[in-house]
Design an enzyme around this catalytic site. Structure first.
Site, PDB file in Angstrom:
ATOM      1  N   GLU A 116       0.848  -1.198   0.000  1.00 39.06           N
ATOM      2  CA  GLU A 116       0.000   0.000   0.000  1.00 39.06           C
ATOM      3  C   GLU A 116       0.879   1.243   0.000  1.00 39.06           C
ATOM      4  O   GLU A 116       2.072   1.162   0.333  1.00 39.06           O
ATOM      5  CB  GLU A 116      -0.892  -0.008   1.247  1.00 39.06           C
ATOM      6  CG  GLU A 116      -1.811  -1.210   1.300  1.00 39.06           C
ATOM      7  CD  GLU A 116      -2.855  -1.108   2.397  1.00 39.06           C
ATOM      8  OE1 GLU A 116      -2.815  -0.135   3.170  1.00 39.06           O
ATOM      9  OE2 GLU A 116      -3.707  -2.016   2.446  1.00 39.06           O
ATOM     10  N   PRO A 117       0.269   2.391  -0.308  1.00 41.38           N
ATOM     11  CA  PRO A 117       1.071   3.618  -0.308  1.00 41.38           C
ATOM     12  C   PRO A 117       1.796   3.844   1.023  1.00 41.38           C
ATOM     13  O   PRO A 117       2.924   4.312   1.047  1.00 41.38           O
ATOM     14  CB  PRO A 117       0.036   4.717  -0.576  1.00 41.38           C
ATOM     15  CG  PRO A 117      -1.070   4.029  -1.324  1.00 41.38           C
ATOM     16  CD  PRO A 117      -1.105   2.626  -0.801  1.00 41.38           C
ATOM     17  N   GLN A 143      45.110 -10.339 -15.228  1.00 42.02           N
ATOM     18  CA  GLN A 143      44.708 -10.943 -13.945  1.00 42.02           C
ATOM     19  C   GLN A 143      43.601 -10.142 -13.246  1.00 42.02           C
ATOM     20  O   GLN A 143      42.777 -10.719 -12.545  1.00 42.02           O
ATOM     21  CB  GLN A 143      45.926 -11.105 -13.028  1.00 42.02           C
ATOM     22  CG  GLN A 143      46.862 -12.211 -13.527  1.00 42.02           C
ATOM     23  CD  GLN A 143      47.977 -12.522 -12.556  1.00 42.02           C
ATOM     24  OE1 GLN A 143      48.252 -11.769 -11.638  1.00 42.02           O
ATOM     25  NE2 GLN A 143      48.650 -13.631 -12.801  1.00 42.02           N
ATOM     26  N   GLY A 148      33.016  -1.835 -20.337  1.00 43.66           N
ATOM     27  CA  GLY A 148      33.417  -0.440 -20.475  1.00 43.66           C
ATOM     28  C   GLY A 148      32.246   0.416 -20.907  1.00 43.66           C
ATOM     29  O   GLY A 148      31.098   0.152 -20.537  1.00 43.66           O
ATOM     30  N   GLU A 157       9.008  -8.404  -2.785  1.00 44.76           N
ATOM     31  CA  GLU A 157       8.811  -9.611  -1.948  1.00 44.76           C
ATOM     32  C   GLU A 157       9.707  -9.600  -0.710  1.00 44.76           C
ATOM     33  O   GLU A 157      10.197 -10.647  -0.280  1.00 44.76           O
ATOM     34  CB  GLU A 157       8.987 -10.886  -2.774  1.00 44.76           C
ATOM     35  CG  GLU A 157       7.812 -11.095  -3.704  1.00 44.76           C
ATOM     36  CD  GLU A 157       7.862 -12.391  -4.454  1.00 44.76           C
ATOM     37  OE1 GLU A 157       8.153 -13.408  -3.829  1.00 44.76           O
ATOM     38  OE2 GLU A 157       7.583 -12.375  -5.665  1.00 44.76           O
ATOM     39  N   THR A 168      12.394  -6.546   1.196  1.00 45.16           N
ATOM     40  CA  THR A 168      13.700  -5.934   0.888  1.00 45.16           C
ATOM     41  C   THR A 168      14.834  -6.755   1.512  1.00 45.16           C
ATOM     42  O   THR A 168      14.601  -7.582   2.407  1.00 45.16           O
ATOM     43  CB  THR A 168      13.766  -4.517   1.496  1.00 45.16           C
ATOM     44  OG1 THR A 168      13.605  -4.644   2.923  1.00 45.16           O
ATOM     45  CG2 THR A 168      12.675  -3.608   0.934  1.00 45.16           C
ATOM     46  N   GLU A 183      16.846  -5.670   3.591  1.00 45.19           N
ATOM     47  CA  GLU A 183      16.870  -5.331   5.024  1.00 45.19           C
ATOM     48  C   GLU A 183      15.878  -6.212   5.793  1.00 45.19           C
ATOM     49  O   GLU A 183      16.181  -6.695   6.890  1.00 45.19           O
ATOM     50  CB  GLU A 183      16.528  -3.843   5.200  1.00 45.19           C
ATOM     51  CG  GLU A 183      17.611  -2.884   4.706  1.00 45.19           C
ATOM     52  CD  GLU A 183      17.704  -2.777   3.178  1.00 45.19           C
ATOM     53  OE1 GLU A 183      16.787  -3.223   2.466  1.00 45.19           O
ATOM     54  OE2 GLU A 183      18.727  -2.243   2.699  1.00 45.19           O
TER      55      GLU A 183
HETATM   56  N1  COS Z   1       4.378 -18.676   7.480  1.00 51.92           N
HETATM   57  C1  COS Z   1       3.358 -18.799   8.378  1.00 51.92           C
HETATM   58  N2  COS Z   1       3.178 -17.944   9.414  1.00 51.92           N
HETATM   59  C2  COS Z   1       4.049 -16.939   9.539  1.00 51.92           C
HETATM   60  C3  COS Z   1       5.121 -16.756   8.645  1.00 51.92           C
HETATM   61  C4  COS Z   1       5.266 -17.685   7.600  1.00 51.92           C
HETATM   62  N3  COS Z   1       6.276 -17.586   6.720  1.00 51.92           N
HETATM   63  N4  COS Z   1       5.838 -15.673   9.046  1.00 51.92           N
HETATM   64  C5  COS Z   1       5.236 -15.194  10.142  1.00 51.92           C
HETATM   65  N5  COS Z   1       4.148 -15.958  10.435  1.00 51.92           N
HETATM   66  C6  COS Z   1       3.249 -15.772  11.569  1.00 51.92           C
HETATM   67  C7  COS Z   1       4.063 -15.887  12.851  1.00 51.92           C
HETATM   68  O1  COS Z   1       4.140 -17.231  13.288  1.00 51.92           O
HETATM   69  C8  COS Z   1       3.277 -15.023  13.812  1.00 51.92           C
HETATM   70  O2  COS Z   1       2.179 -15.734  14.303  1.00 51.92           O
HETATM   71  P1  COS Z   1       2.131 -16.138  15.876  1.00 51.92           P
HETATM   72  O3  COS Z   1       2.125 -14.831  16.601  1.00 51.92           O
HETATM   73  O4  COS Z   1       0.848 -16.919  16.000  1.00 51.92           O
HETATM   74  O5  COS Z   1       3.347 -16.933  16.141  1.00 51.92           O
HETATM   75  C9  COS Z   1       2.718 -13.927  12.930  1.00 51.92           C
HETATM   76  O6  COS Z   1       2.715 -14.464  11.594  1.00 51.92           O
HETATM   77  C10 COS Z   1       3.543 -12.661  13.003  1.00 51.92           C
HETATM   78  O7  COS Z   1       4.865 -13.007  12.632  1.00 51.92           O
HETATM   79  P2  COS Z   1       6.119 -12.152  13.063  1.00 51.92           P
HETATM   80  O8  COS Z   1       5.985 -11.774  14.510  1.00 51.92           O
HETATM   81  O9  COS Z   1       7.359 -12.864  12.625  1.00 51.92           O
HETATM   82  O10 COS Z   1       5.919 -10.840  12.208  1.00 51.92           O
HETATM   83  P3  COS Z   1       6.727  -9.515  12.316  1.00 51.92           P
HETATM   84  O11 COS Z   1       5.673  -8.461  12.291  1.00 51.92           O
HETATM   85  O12 COS Z   1       7.748  -9.522  13.379  1.00 51.92           O
HETATM   86  O13 COS Z   1       7.604  -9.488  10.992  1.00 51.92           O
HETATM   87  C11 COS Z   1       7.967  -9.240   8.658  1.00 51.92           C
HETATM   88  C12 COS Z   1       7.030  -9.623   9.809  1.00 51.92           C
HETATM   89  C13 COS Z   1       8.589  -7.854   8.780  1.00 51.92           C
HETATM   90  C14 COS Z   1       9.052 -10.264   8.520  1.00 51.92           C
HETATM   91  C15 COS Z   1       6.971  -9.320   7.517  1.00 51.92           C
HETATM   92  O14 COS Z   1       6.010  -8.312   7.715  1.00 51.92           O
HETATM   93  C16 COS Z   1       7.579  -9.227   6.175  1.00 51.92           C
HETATM   94  O15 COS Z   1       8.054 -10.224   5.634  1.00 51.92           O
HETATM   95  N6  COS Z   1       7.534  -8.031   5.568  1.00 51.92           N
HETATM   96  C17 COS Z   1       7.914  -7.857   4.206  1.00 51.92           C
HETATM   97  C18 COS Z   1       6.690  -7.902   3.380  1.00 51.92           C
HETATM   98  C19 COS Z   1       6.952  -8.008   1.938  1.00 51.92           C
HETATM   99  O16 COS Z   1       7.610  -8.928   1.506  1.00 51.92           O
HETATM  100  N7  COS Z   1       6.408  -7.043   1.185  1.00 51.92           N
HETATM  101  C20 COS Z   1       6.538  -7.052  -0.205  1.00 51.92           C
HETATM  102  C21 COS Z   1       5.184  -7.137  -0.820  1.00 51.92           C
HETATM  103  S1  COS Z   1       5.019  -8.419  -1.967  1.00 51.92           S
HETATM  104  S2  COS Z   1       5.891  -7.680  -3.544  1.00 51.92           S
END
Ligand code: COS
Length: 393
Positions: free
Chosen positions: A139-140, A289, A350, A374, A376, A378
């Site tokens: 989302e934005p 090299q 080049g 999918e 970053t 980071e």
């Molecule tokens: N499969 C199943 N469940 C998952 C999971 C996975 N791969 N990853 C996390 N969960 C579950 C966790 O188990 C947790 O549930 P419980 O509290 O019941 O244990 C819940 O989801 C929250 O997980 P977590 O606490 O790890 O989430 P965070 O908010 O700490 O972190 C990140 C989440 C930042 C890692 C996640 O939001 C992310 O991957 N962000 C990037 C998103 C992205 O890729 N955006 C691009 C868009 S698509 S182009």
């Protein structure tokens, strides 16, 4: 001749090795002749994307995007196959890789969590190329922080009513169906999201903007203005949205690494050919090299990336369950190292390396977004560190 000895690694079954060879032969015939087409205008891009989907479908290759009972090749999504195919397509053109993977990612949540009825309605069309799929998460005001999304879906009788916006959505504008993530409010944050299938002609749905990006592909901004979808279009249960998004990314993040690997392999091949051909100070670049060191570093990064990508894909295929850490490592390393490999290839070329129409210039633009979408680099580091810290307790 491309380097294919990695196919002998123990990660693969005989059918993967056959697939890699057959698919490369097909892509040589069907994709190579159109690899340089890079329309910049919206209608040209849309037409190319549709043509690629049709071509991939005619070859039977989109069957790898969905499970067998609904028009697919294998009982479950075969991550090693998806990786081998993305790796191959990326060596020809970023657009062909894009059109291939979006069918899988866009329908992945339906394959993994859809009801029997939703799978029957939406998956066969993805596999035969008659329907184009999209995955609408960002989302934005929320990209990495998925749990902060603002789009809402409110239950109203037999329907959900969606209000909000999604942005930078691949296939936005040409997709027939979108998997849309929205807040349904069962709990605050991650536990209050749900996923729904929205058809492109749903009332209240529109595509409000298209984006020009450095490696052009259909990419749009979506608006949901009281958009009504049948409640039966919900995937899984209300509140499952975050899990559905993350489980889908668990499958597809390894394949992003595979696409990066394909770009890197092509850049290395281009660099090797140039180093042998280009004479500088009286001898080929390859005799120096300093150039050999670059070529060696590139080869090393390619093999290291391939090991991580296929380790992750093999783990998912053979052990099931979550591969969040393995997929994060594969995506992080393969995309970051591919950027370095492509950059070195440009350096070996080049000045010609930055000229429009030269393959390494295209690769330089195509590889960049993979370190962002999918999840970053980071975010991948946060996932890896988070798991390491948890394991150490
Ligand atoms: N499969 C199943 N469940 C998952 C999971 C996975 N791969 N990853 C996390 N969960 C579950 C966790 O188990 C947790 O549930 P419980 O509290 O019941 O244990 C819940 O989801 C929250 O997980 P977590 O606490 O790890 O989430 P965070 O908010 O700490 O972190 C990140 C989440 C930042 C890692 C996640 O939001 C992310 O991957 N962000 C990037 C998103 C992205 O890729 N955006 C691009 C868009 S698509 S182009």
């Amino acid at each position: 001749m491309p380097e294919l000895t990695y196919l002998n690694w123990p990660f693969f079954e005989p059918h993967h090795r056959d697939l890699a060879r057959d698919f490369r032969a097909w892509a040589d015939r069907e994709i190579a002749p159109m690899a340089d087409r890079e329309p910049r205008d919206e209608s040209g891009l849309d037409a190319l994307a549709r043509e690629l989907v049709k071509r991939l479908a005619a070859g039977g290759w989109l069957q790898y995007s969905v499970p067998a009972p609904w028009g697919g090749k294998h009982e479950t999504l075969d991550v090693r196959a998806l990786c081998l195919m993305r790796e191959t397509l990326a060596q020809y053109s970023g657009m062909s890789d894009f059109s291939f993977v979006m069918q899988g990612l866009g329908s992945g949540p339906i394959s993994l969590f859809g009801s029997e009825d939703l799978r029957r309605r939406y998956l066969p069309g993805v596999a035969d190329g008659s329907r184009i799929a999209a995955f609408a998460l960002s989302e934005p005001e929320s990209g990495s922080d998925v749990a902060a999304m603002a789009t809402e879906a409110r239950r109203d009788g037999d329907h959900y009513v969606i209000d909000g916006e999604k942005t930078l959505i691949s296939n936005g504008g040409i997709a027939d169906q979108y998997v849309v993530f929205a807040r349904t409010g069962e709990a605050p944050g991650a536990k209050g999201l749900s996923a729904l299938v929205v058809e492109a002609d749903a009332p209240g749905f529109s595509v409000t903007e298209r984006f020009d990006v450095i490696a052009p592909h259909p990419l749009g901004r979506l608006k949901f203005d009281g958009c009504r979808v049948p409640a039966s279009n919900l995937l899984g249960n209300p509140g499952d949205g975050f899990k559905i998004a993350m489980s889908s990314l668990d499958v597809f993040r390894s394949t992003v690494g595979a696409a990066a690997l394909g770009f890197a392999r092509r850049a290395h091949d281009e660099a090797l050919a140039q180093a042998k051909k280009r004479i500088s100070f009286g001898k080929p670049l390859a005799d120096y090299q300093l150039i050999q060191a670059k070529l060696a570093d590139m080869a090393l990064k390619i093999d290291a990336a391939a090991l991580l990508v296929y380790r992750s894909a093999w783990t998912k295929d053979t052990q099931g369950g979550r591969v969040t850490r393995e997929a994060a490592m594969a995506k992080l390393y393969a995309t970051e190292s591919a950027q370095e490999v492509v950059d070195e290839a440009v350096q070996i070329f080049g000045g010609m390396g930055v000229v429009d129409g030269v393959t390494v210039e295209r690769l330089y633009r195509e590889v960049r977004a993979l370190r962002i979408y999918e999840g970053t680099s980071e975010i991948q580091k946060l996932i890896i560190a988070g798991q390491a810290l948890a394991d150490s307790e």
